[in-house]
Each structure stands twice: as structure tokens, then as C-alpha cells.
Design a protein around this motif. Sequence first.
Motif, short mmCIF file in Angstrom:
data_model
loop_
_atom_site.label_atom_id
_atom_site.label_comp_id
_atom_site.label_asym_id
_atom_site.label_seq_id
_atom_site.Cartn_x
_atom_site.Cartn_y
_atom_site.Cartn_z
N ASN A 30 0.82 -1.21 0.00
CA ASN A 30 0.00 0.00 0.00
C ASN A 30 0.86 1.26 0.00
OD1 ASN A 30 -2.38 -1.46 0.03
ND2 ASN A 30 -2.49 -1.52 2.27
N ILE A 31 2.03 1.18 0.67
CA ILE A 31 2.92 2.33 0.72
C ILE A 31 3.72 2.46 -0.57
CG2 ILE A 31 4.86 3.38 1.98
CD1 ILE A 31 3.93 1.79 4.45
N PHE A 32 4.15 1.31 -1.12
CA PHE A 32 4.98 1.31 -2.33
C PHE A 32 4.30 0.45 -3.41
CE2 PHE A 32 7.82 1.61 1.36
CZ PHE A 32 8.43 2.83 1.11
N PRO A 33 3.22 0.96 -4.00
CA PRO A 33 2.44 0.14 -4.95
C PRO A 33 3.20 -0.25 -6.22
CG PRO A 33 1.72 2.44 -4.98
CD PRO A 33 2.65 2.30 -3.83
N ASP A 34 4.29 0.45 -6.53
CA ASP A 34 5.05 0.15 -7.75
C ASP A 34 6.29 -0.68 -7.50
OD1 ASP A 34 3.22 1.67 -9.25
OD2 ASP A 34 4.30 3.53 -8.77
N ASN A 35 6.50 -1.13 -6.27
CA ASN A 35 7.71 -1.88 -5.96
C ASN A 35 7.58 -3.33 -6.43
OD1 ASN A 35 9.46 -3.65 -4.03
ND2 ASN A 35 10.32 -1.58 -3.93
N VAL A 36 8.48 -3.73 -7.34
CA VAL A 36 8.42 -5.06 -7.96
C VAL A 36 8.71 -6.17 -6.95
CG1 VAL A 36 9.42 -6.55 -9.75
CG2 VAL A 36 9.05 -4.12 -10.21
N GLU A 37 9.69 -5.95 -6.08
CA GLU A 37 10.09 -6.99 -5.13
C GLU A 37 8.96 -7.32 -4.15
OE1 GLU A 37 12.89 -8.94 -4.85
OE2 GLU A 37 13.12 -8.17 -6.89
N ILE A 38 8.23 -6.31 -3.69
CA ILE A 38 7.13 -6.55 -2.77
C ILE A 38 6.02 -7.33 -3.47
CG2 ILE A 38 5.29 -5.45 -1.41
CD1 ILE A 38 7.26 -3.18 -0.84
N LYS A 39 5.75 -6.95 -4.74
CA LYS A 39 4.72 -7.67 -5.50
C LYS A 39 5.12 -9.14 -5.70
CE LYS A 39 3.08 -3.65 -8.11
NZ LYS A 39 1.92 -3.45 -7.24
N ARG A 40 6.42 -9.34 -5.97
CA ARG A 40 6.89 -10.71 -6.20
C ARG A 40 6.70 -11.56 -4.95
NH1 ARG A 40 11.11 -13.43 -4.89
NH2 ARG A 40 12.22 -11.62 -4.03
N ARG A 41 7.01 -10.99 -3.80
CA ARG A 41 6.83 -11.74 -2.55
C ARG A 41 5.36 -12.06 -2.29
NH1 ARG A 41 11.42 -8.68 -1.58
NH2 ARG A 41 13.03 -9.63 -0.25
N LEU A 42 4.49 -11.07 -2.54
CA LEU A 42 3.06 -11.30 -2.35
C LEU A 42 2.55 -12.40 -3.28
CD1 LEU A 42 1.68 -7.69 -1.83
CD2 LEU A 42 1.39 -9.59 -0.25
N GLU A 43 2.99 -12.35 -4.53
CA GLU A 43 2.54 -13.36 -5.50
C GLU A 43 3.03 -14.75 -5.11
OE1 GLU A 43 3.99 -11.79 -9.15
OE2 GLU A 43 2.29 -10.43 -9.43
N SER A 44 4.22 -14.83 -4.48
CA SER A 44 4.74 -16.14 -4.05
C SER A 44 3.88 -16.73 -2.94
CB SER A 44 6.18 -16.00 -3.57
OG SER A 44 6.24 -15.34 -2.33
N LEU A 45 3.12 -15.87 -2.24
CA LEU A 45 2.22 -16.34 -1.19
C LEU A 45 0.84 -16.67 -1.73
CD1 LEU A 45 3.04 -13.80 1.68
CD2 LEU A 45 4.02 -16.06 1.31
N GLY A 46 0.65 -16.46 -3.04
CA GLY A 46 -0.66 -16.72 -3.62
C GLY A 46 -1.57 -15.52 -3.61
N HIS A 47 -0.99 -14.33 -3.33
CA HIS A 47 -1.80 -13.11 -3.28
C HIS A 47 -1.95 -12.53 -4.68
CE1 HIS A 47 -3.42 -9.36 -1.77
NE2 HIS A 47 -2.55 -8.71 -2.51
N VAL A 48 -3.16 -12.08 -5.00
CA VAL A 48 -3.43 -11.47 -6.29
C VAL A 48 -3.10 -9.99 -6.21
CG1 VAL A 48 -5.15 -11.01 -8.06
CG2 VAL A 48 -5.23 -13.14 -6.75
N VAL A 49 -2.07 -9.55 -6.93
CA VAL A 49 -1.64 -8.16 -6.89
C VAL A 49 -2.23 -7.42 -8.08
CG1 VAL A 49 0.33 -6.62 -6.84
CG2 VAL A 49 0.50 -8.89 -5.81
N GLU A 50 -2.79 -6.23 -7.82
CA GLU A 50 -3.38 -5.42 -8.87
C GLU A 50 -2.29 -4.86 -9.78
OE1 GLU A 50 -6.47 -4.95 -9.53
OE2 GLU A 50 -7.38 -5.90 -7.78
N THR A 51 -2.27 -5.26 -11.02
CA THR A 51 -1.33 -4.72 -12.01
C THR A 51 -2.07 -4.51 -13.30
OG1 THR A 51 -0.70 -6.90 -12.83
CG2 THR A 51 0.53 -6.06 -10.94
N GLY A 52 -1.34 -4.06 -14.32
CA GLY A 52 -1.96 -3.87 -15.62
C GLY A 52 -2.12 -5.18 -16.37
N GLU A 53 -1.49 -6.25 -15.85
CA GLU A 53 -1.56 -7.55 -16.51
C GLU A 53 -2.76 -8.33 -15.99
OE1 GLU A 53 2.11 -9.31 -15.53
OE2 GLU A 53 3.33 -7.76 -16.49
#
Length: 353
Positions: free
Chosen positions: A132-155
Motif C-alpha cells: 500500500n505504501i509502495f504500490p510500484d515496488n516489484v520486489e514486494i509484488k513478487r513476494r506477495l505473489e509467491s504467497l498466492g496473493h493477487v496483486v493489482e497490475t496492468g496484466e
Amino acid sequence: MKYGLYENAKDLLDKFKQIYPDNIEIHQRLKKLYKEIDHKEEAITECLALKDLYDKRGEQENSAQIVKEALEINPDDERLSSFKEMPIYQYTVETAKAPSIEEYSEEIAEADFYIRQGLIDEAHEILERLNNIFPDNVEIKRRLESLGHVVETGEPKVEKHEAVLEEKVAIEEMAKSEDVIEAEEVEELELDKDVLDIFEEFKKGLEKEVKEEDYETHYNLGIAYKEMALIDDAIKEFQISKKDPKRAISASNMLGLCYMEKGLYSLAIEAFKDAISMTKEKDESYWSMKYDLAEAYERNGDIKEALDLFIEVYGWNSKFRDVSEKINNLKVKVSEDIDKRKTKDRKDRVSYI
């Protein structure tokens, strides 16, 4: 960090705050801790304390940023209502420096630790907050996705509910094994270390800030350390503060109590005797030290000395603590010791004959 250890860290920081109310780092750590356990009111209290400290230092950007953070925690808090109606302040907030990902390295490391231990929910909570603080940070998104979390992106969204379910089932199965029990023990050690690290950091800073002759602060630190069961550190502070004639009696008495907790009864005896010898008025504190000295003698195996002192205290107030019971118990011990000596003497005489 588990709730009990949060409480330990909070107690530690609160005590430091009482001694150093203007220390910014203490307030920052408390704010962070309250945010992590979702104590919004306390977190905002620390934000406002930080704002005042920043204002005193003329650090307008930091002052603005901390109010912005408080508004993000709970914009409906009545204490923040005035800040919403200040356009100049809002302008300052907008121009304040944005937070850097480097400032959140501890949170990222904590999330990684939870992931390694299989604590998915705890890791997810931290990473979601960082996202929520760093919505454009790739590393945070990658970690969330590894947990099975759906991250809001353009894809297109990729859901991993089945993977998450399988992972949770696996974790539950592992919880039955000794390996996970060992992992939990390691986690507890790591968390305890977190609390101790906070203390070590502040202790190093305090050693530089507190002068040797600042006896009042050394005494207050000793009290705080003793309350936190940090007995060795308390002893060090009381040894310094007893050099102050005004605090010599109380510091010596506290040293005696600390030595008792460590089982150093001979040192406790000397400390209590020092405190008593400097006491002029025979008030309740005087007799309290007499009682403690008697108890130190008792634990050191000096039964006769202990009994004599307990009888003195009894003569002053027969209802003080459990002095009556102490006297009765020690009389029995003295009697038993006399009987043992008589028996031994008889045996020695028979053996000689």
C-alpha cells in the motif's frame, strides 16, 4: 513478533521514554510498534509527540510527514481535526519527502523470516501494508505473489487459491512434526533477540549521553532495569549512583536487593549493612532494610545472625511482614542444629573411648 514480546518491547520503550521524553528514536520505535499491533490511538499519540519534537527542532518536513502518517492511521481521530483545515500545512505535507523503501528494510526482513517459517498470514499482513505504501515496488509484488496473493497490475490477474490451500495443508501437517516444534523455538529466540536488540541499541546510546556524575539519571536507569529484570545492568547503575551522598542509602539498599536476586548473599549483606549504617532515623525504611539484611543472612546460612535481626524487627513491630513466622521457623532450625551438635559430640566421645 508475538503479542507477548510486543508487550515486553513496549514496556522497555515506555521506561526509556519516562527517562528521556524528548528522545525522537524512542517515540519512533513506539509508533512503529503500535502500528504493527493496530493500536491506532497510541500510534497517533506517538505521532503527535514526534510532531512537537520536530517543531521544536525546526524540522518542518518531518513535522508535516508525521502528521500525514497520523492522518493515514486514523483520519477520524479528533486530535487531528485541526490539521485537515490548514492549507499551508497541507502544502507542506505535499512537498514533504516521500518515504524510501530502504527505511522499511526491517519489515521486509521480518516478512522473509515469516515466509521461511511457514507463517503465511503474518508475512502477508506485512507485505500487504508495504504494498500500500509502495504500490510500484516489484520486489514486494513478487513476494506477495509467491504467497498466492493477487496483486493489482496492468496484466491479467493470476489466482493461486489452490496453491495456497495446498501450502496451508502442508503447514498444518508439518506442525505435527518435531521439526516445526524446533522451528517455533528458533522463532521465539529470534523474537526475544529483537527485544534485547532494542535494549542494546539504547544502552549504547545512553552510555554516550549520560555523564558519570549524572547520578539521578543513573539511579532512575537502575530502577528501570531492575523492573525489567535486567539485574546486571541495574547493579552497574546503582554502583555509580551510590557515589552521590543524597542517594547513597537508597542506591546501597537497591544494590542489596539486586544481589539477593542474583543469589550473591554475602554481597547483599554488605550492601544492606552499608545502607543501614548511613541511616539516621529509625523509620519504616530503616526496619525494612533490617528485615532484608536478616533475610540475606538466612539465605547465606547464617541462622543465628538472621534470628537476632528478625527479633529486633519483631521488637519494633510484631506484625511487620512475616517476621513472627520467620522467628518461629529459625528457632526450630537453631534447635535442630544444637541437637545435631550434641549428637555429634556424644558420638565423638564414644569413638574416643
